[in-house]
Design a protein around this motif. Sequence first.
Motif, PDB file in Angstrom:
ATOM      1  N   THR A   1       0.832  -1.202   0.000  1.00 31.79           N
ATOM      2  CA  THR A   1       0.000   0.000   0.000  1.00 31.79           C
ATOM      3  C   THR A   1       0.869   1.256   0.000  1.00 31.79           C
ATOM      4  O   THR A   1       2.038   1.226   0.399  1.00 31.79           O
ATOM      5  N   ALA A   2       0.273   2.346  -0.431  1.00 31.66           N
ATOM      6  CA  ALA A   2       0.977   3.630  -0.446  1.00 31.66           C
ATOM      7  C   ALA A   2       1.399   4.025   0.968  1.00 31.66           C
ATOM      8  O   ALA A   2       2.477   4.590   1.160  1.00 31.66           O
ATOM      9  N   HIS A   3       0.576   3.700   1.951  1.00 38.05           N
ATOM     10  CA  HIS A   3       0.921   4.015   3.347  1.00 38.05           C
ATOM     11  C   HIS A   3       2.188   3.263   3.768  1.00 38.05           C
ATOM     12  O   HIS A   3       3.078   3.822   4.407  1.00 38.05           O
ATOM     13  N   ARG A   4       2.247   2.003   3.400  1.00 37.45           N
ATOM     14  CA  ARG A   4       3.421   1.182   3.748  1.00 37.45           C
ATOM     15  C   ARG A   4       4.652   1.687   3.003  1.00 37.45           C
ATOM     16  O   ARG A   4       5.741   1.750   3.581  1.00 37.45           O
ATOM     17  N   LYS A   5       4.506   2.040   1.744  1.00 41.09           N
ATOM     18  CA  LYS A   5       5.639   2.573   0.983  1.00 41.09           C
ATOM     19  C   LYS A   5       6.165   3.850   1.620  1.00 41.09           C
ATOM     20  O   LYS A   5       7.378   4.053   1.711  1.00 41.09           O
ATOM     21  N   LEU A   6       5.258   4.703   2.061  1.00 39.64           N
ATOM     22  CA  LEU A   6       5.689   5.947   2.701  1.00 39.64           C
ATOM     23  C   LEU A   6       6.447   5.644   3.991  1.00 39.64           C
ATOM     24  O   LEU A   6       7.498   6.238   4.251  1.00 39.64           O
ATOM     25  N   ALA A   7       5.947   4.709   4.776  1.00 37.17           N
ATOM     26  CA  ALA A   7       6.639   4.328   6.012  1.00 37.17           C
ATOM     27  C   ALA A   7       8.032   3.775   5.705  1.00 37.17           C
ATOM     28  O   ALA A   7       9.009   4.101   6.396  1.00 37.17           O
ATOM     29  N   LEU A   8       8.143   2.951   4.681  1.00 35.10           N
ATOM     30  CA  LEU A   8       9.436   2.384   4.295  1.00 35.10           C
ATOM     31  C   LEU A   8      10.369   3.460   3.749  1.00 35.10           C
ATOM     32  O   LEU A   8      11.583   3.417   3.980  1.00 35.10           O
ATOM     33  N   PHE A   9       9.833   4.437   3.042  1.00 31.70           N
ATOM     34  CA  PHE A   9      10.622   5.553   2.525  1.00 31.70           C
ATOM     35  C   PHE A   9      11.233   6.327   3.692  1.00 31.70           C
ATOM     36  O   PHE A   9      12.418   6.678   3.665  1.00 31.70           O
ATOM     37  N   LEU A  10      10.440   6.585   4.723  1.00 33.33           N
ATOM     38  CA  LEU A  10      10.940   7.297   5.899  1.00 33.33           C
ATOM     39  C   LEU A  10      12.081   6.523   6.554  1.00 33.33           C
ATOM     40  O   LEU A  10      13.097   7.111   6.940  1.00 33.33           O
ATOM     41  N   GLU A  11      11.911   5.221   6.668  1.00 29.01           N
ATOM     42  CA  GLU A  11      12.957   4.374   7.260  1.00 29.01           C
ATOM     43  C   GLU A  11      14.238   4.428   6.438  1.00 29.01           C
ATOM     44  O   GLU A  11      15.338   4.485   6.991  1.00 29.01           O
ATOM     45  N   LEU A  12      14.100   4.400   5.129  1.00 34.23           N
ATOM     46  CA  LEU A  12      15.258   4.430   4.249  1.00 34.23           C
ATOM     47  C   LEU A  12      15.998   5.759   4.367  1.00 34.23           C
ATOM     48  O   LEU A  12      17.222   5.803   4.332  1.00 34.23           O
ATOM     49  N   TYR A  13      15.270   6.837   4.516  1.00 37.55           N
ATOM     50  CA  TYR A  13      15.864   8.172   4.532  1.00 37.55           C
ATOM     51  C   TYR A  13      16.666   8.442   5.812  1.00 37.55           C
ATOM     52  O   TYR A  13      17.754   9.003   5.745  1.00 37.55           O
TER      53      TYR A  13
END
Length: 185
Positions: free
Chosen positions: A68-80
């Motif tokens: 989901t887009a929500h999960r992708k956003l959470a993973l993006f934050l973790e990556l950053y």
Amino acid sequence: MLEEAMAAIAENGLATLTMSSLAERLGTSGGHILYYFGSKDRLLLAALRWSEQQLEAERTELLGRRVTAHRKLALFLELYLPRGPRDPRWTLWIELWARTPSNEALRAAQQEIDDGWQRDLEALLAKGVEQGRFAADLDVPARASELLALLDGLSTRVVLGQRGADRTSSLERARAAAALLVPHT
């Protein structure tokens, strides 16, 4: 060579990294390193680009995942966010920021790298809007820019080892801010 430079920065910090100390770690001469990079600034920029290329590949993989887009956003934050106070990539970023006002090549490189993060976050948010996961009236470029600025601030605090600014708490703050800036539908 770049991997070893990143390891040296993680172990001892950027202030102690010299061409001769890196050369000693590599079993070569400082002149040999200078031959390839020309200056410490160019070496640092090359190391940062190398690190960011790895993260760009991870972002590309993340954007292609079927979550989901929500999960992708959470993973993006973790990556950053940085891994911790000795994160060499973020140590390099802070050094780069300090040197960019007087160095056009560094400023251009910083902008190029920042643009990649902005572009990918905008794509993630736009896809979420398209899928009906994020608010239809979301100002995608503005929200992406605001999130990245917030992440830069949180990341700097983590790398500097400021009290209460560890990776876990910073990730929680980033998630809370993302929920406010990017409303779910």
